[in-house]
Design an enzyme around this catalytic site. Sequence first.
Site, PDB file in Angstrom:
ATOM      1  N   SER A  96       0.839  -1.224   0.222  1.00 61.86           N
ATOM      2  CA  SER A  96      -0.155  -0.102   0.089  1.00 61.86           C
ATOM      3  C   SER A  96       1.152   1.143  -0.007  1.00 61.86           C
ATOM      4  O   SER A  96       2.096   1.158   0.361  1.00 61.86           O
ATOM      5  CB  SER A  96      -0.955   0.026   1.078  1.00 61.86           C
ATOM      6  OG  SER A  96      -1.679  -1.187   1.350  1.00 61.86           O
ATOM      7  N   ASP A 137       6.380 -10.449  11.040  1.00 59.99           N
ATOM      8  CA  ASP A 137       6.358 -11.838  10.651  1.00 59.99           C
ATOM      9  C   ASP A 137       5.552 -12.407  11.663  1.00 59.99           C
ATOM     10  O   ASP A 137       6.043 -12.495  12.944  1.00 59.99           O
ATOM     11  CB  ASP A 137       7.764 -12.349  10.569  1.00 59.99           C
ATOM     12  CG  ASP A 137       7.939 -13.909  10.576  1.00 59.99           C
ATOM     13  OD1 ASP A 137       6.816 -14.320  10.529  1.00 59.99           O
ATOM     14  OD2 ASP A 137       9.225 -14.336  10.326  1.00 59.99           O
ATOM     15  N   ASP A 162       4.763 -19.018  11.516  1.00 58.53           N
ATOM     16  CA  ASP A 162       5.946 -20.014  11.635  1.00 58.53           C
ATOM     17  C   ASP A 162       5.673 -21.386  11.213  1.00 58.53           C
ATOM     18  O   ASP A 162       4.262 -21.704  11.640  1.00 58.53           O
ATOM     19  CB  ASP A 162       6.752 -19.767  12.941  1.00 58.53           C
ATOM     20  CG  ASP A 162       7.548 -18.575  12.981  1.00 58.53           C
ATOM     21  OD1 ASP A 162       8.232 -18.332  11.919  1.00 58.53           O
ATOM     22  OD2 ASP A 162       7.982 -18.046  13.985  1.00 58.53           O
TER      23      ASP A 162
END
Length: 787
Positions: free
Chosen positions: A256, A329, A332
Site C-alpha cells: 500500500s 512476521d 511460522d
Amino acid sequence: MATRRPVIRGLILALVVLLLAPVPGVEAAAGPRYAVAGLHRPVELLVDKWGVPHIYAADTSDLFFAQGFNIARDRLFQIDTWRRRGLGTLSDVLGPSYVEQDRAARLFLYRGDMDAEWASYGPEGRLAATRFAEGINSYVDWLGRNPAALPPEFAKLGYQPARWRPQDVVRIRTHAIGENLMWEVARAKLVCLAGPGASRYLRSLHPDHEAAVPEGLDPCSVPDDVLKVYDLATASVNFTGAGLQTKDIADATSGSNAWAIGPGRTASGRPILANDPHRGADALPSGRYVAQLSAPGLNLAGAGEPWNPGIAIGHNENIAFGLTNLPIDQTDLYIYELDPNDHTRYRYGTGWERMTTLTESIPVRGGTSVTRELSFTRHGPVVKVDEAAHRAFAVRTAWTQPGSAAYLGSLNYQRATNFDEFTAGMRKWGTPGSNLVYADVRGNIGYVPAGLTPRRTGAGYDGLLPVPGDGRYDWNGFYANRELPGQYNPPSGYFASANDFNIPPGHPVVSNYEWQLPYRKQRIDELIESHPGATVAGSLALQKDEKSLVATQLLEFVRGLSSSDPDTAKALELLRGWDGVASAGSPAAALYETWIMKYLHYVWAHAVLPQAAADALVRTINPDFSLIIASFRDPAGWLGPDGAAVRDQLILSSLPVAFRDVASQLGPDPSTWHWGTLHHNEFKHPLGTPNVGPTPIGGDYHTIHPSFFHPLTYAQIIGATFKMALDVGNWNGSAAINAPGQSGDPRSPHYSDLNGLWASGGSFPLLYSRGEVERNLDVRIRLEPAG
C-alpha cells in the site's frame, strides 16, 4: 432525576428530527422505506450519486445496526460468501467437493477466550459487532418477505443467505494478511537444493542479515505441498464446483501507499493525508466499501472491510487515518518428530506431548454430514502429517491471540481527537501488522506502527526458515506496540509509507527481515520533496505516477550495449530512449515488463544457482529485482571474475527472446505496441458473469500506481482499487475512488459505474457535510422501527 427524563427524551427526539431533516430547497430523491425489527429510532440512509451511503442515526447502536443492514443491501452475496468460507460451512450449500476447504478453514478459527477477544476492540467492540450482525439479519429477514429482491447469485446457486451471530465477525481470521510463511518454505527449498548461501538469492533482508539454518532443521524434510491446507484455508471460493481455488498472491505482494503532508508543505496550510491500499484487483466487488457513519459523538467517513463494523481508513471530525501493511512476521512453520508408535504424540522437550484433536461434523448439501478431525499442537493447527517419515507440520500464527480479527482494531481509534488518543487506541491492534498514518485539524501529522510482534527465543531463530517444534524455538509473548518506532511531526514535514524497511538503525525490535522493495517509497519521497505547496489534486496525481525506478536503474546497463542481431538491436533501441514510465500507451514498457518478468529473472537465476535451485527460485512470486540490480553493479562479487561480461550476456541473450515474444502478440512494428494492450484489469464476478472489463491499464510491480500482474497472462491481480486523498479540516475537499463500483449486486447502477473513472485515474468527492450530500443525492432510504 425522573423529572429530567422527559426533557432528555425531548432533546433526543429533536436531534433525530434535525439529523433526518432534508436540507431546505433540495429535492429528495424517491427511495424505499423499510420497517425494521430491532431498530430503536428512525435512520436515514442517503446514497450519493457515486453509490456512497451516508448513514444518519440517533445513536451508535442504531448506527452499527444500519451499517449492517446497508452492507447486506449492497454486498450480501459477498459477505455471505466471506462468512461461509471463513467459518467452514461452504459444503452446507455447495456440496461435498468443498469439505476439505471447510476443514482447512476450521483449523484457523479463533478458539480462545471470547471475553478477552471482545475486550480487545474497546468498549464499543461487542456492541458494534452485535448490532452489525443484527442489521444484516434484519435485511435477510426482509428478503424472506420480499424474495424478488434476493440477489441473483443465491437463486442461481440454489440457497438462501445465512443469518449471522456477533462472534462470526471476530472468529474468522483467514482473510488476514499472513507474512512470511510461503517465503520460509521457498527458502528451505533453496537451502535444500543449493546450501545455506542460496537463500541470498531469494529476497534482500533488512536490516542486513544472513538467514541461519536452525539447529535440528533438515531443510529437505519440508514437502513441496506442506502449505496446501493453509493455502486452502486462506483461499477465496471457486464456484465452479471443483472446491479448490489457487491461492492468490496477496501475502507475497501485499502493499500500500500512504502519506501525510504537514501544513508547512501544503498550499492551504492544512495537512493532506492520502492512502491507496493494494488488495485483490480482480475481485468483484472490491474488498473495500466506502461509507459515512454519523450519530451524535461519532461522524466517520472513509472505507472499511465490508464484513466489519466501523471505518478503518478515513477520518472523523478531528483526525484522518490511513494504513499500509507493516510486514510483521506473524507466522511460522513448525516441524515435529512423531512417536513412531503413536502419531498423535510429538517430541517436545525430553518427552512426548499429545496433540489436541477435535472431531467436527461438516454438513453437506445433498448428502449426510461428514466428520473430520482437526489436530493441534501447542503451537497451532497441524496442516500435514508425513506418515512414512513420522513427521508432522503445524502453522503458528498471531491469529490465535485475542484482538487479531483483521482491521477490527480500528474501532479503538475511531473516536480519537488527537495523536495521544489515536496512539492509545492502537495499543491493542493485533493484525495485520500496519503502519497507521495520521493527520489532524490542528496541523499535526504522525505515524503509529502496530501489530502483534512475536518475541522469538532460541539461537538462530529469526523466523526465516521452518523450525523444529521440540521446544528449542518458541514465542515468548509479544512486544508491546509502544515498543515499535513511531513518529510525530517529523522534521521533514511529511511522512510516507510504502511497506518499506522503516526501522531506525539499532532499534531493538526487528519485526521482520523481509520488506517490500524501496522503489515506491523513494519515488514518493522524490515527488513530495520536489513539489512544495502540495494539494489534494497533487496527491491524486502522485497516486497515478507510473515511473519505475527499477526500470531506470536496469536501463543503465542496457544503454551501453550493442548487437548485430536485428531483434536485439531493435530491443536495445526501444529501451535506450525510454524514460521508465510504464504507462498504458508505452511501447517500451510492453517490452520491458515482458523481459524482466519472463526472461531476465530466469536467466539470472540460472547464472547464480544450480539448475534445480534456479528452477525453484523462478517459480516464486514477485522476484526481488533489487538483487539483480545489486549483482549488475557488483558483477565480480555476484557473477564471478568475468562478471561484467556475464551480466552483458544475460541482457543480450534474454532481450531478443522478449522482443520476439511481444512481436508475436502485438505485431512486428514496435511503434504500434502499447503496454495496455497486453496489461489489463478485469473485475471478475465469482460466478463468471457479469464481469467488468477487460480494461487497459499502466503501472507495474514497482510503480506508485501499482500492478502486480500475472507474468503470463498480464492480468492484474493486485492493485489499488480504493484510493483517497483527504483535505484535513476541509473535509468536503477530499476525494476517493472505489472500483469498479460500490455495489456487489449486478442489478444495481452502482455495480460498475466507477470503473471508467478509476481506469482514467479519476476520483469523486468524498462528501462529509449533510448539505453537500443532499446536493449530490441519488436516493433517500429510510429505516423505521417495525411497529
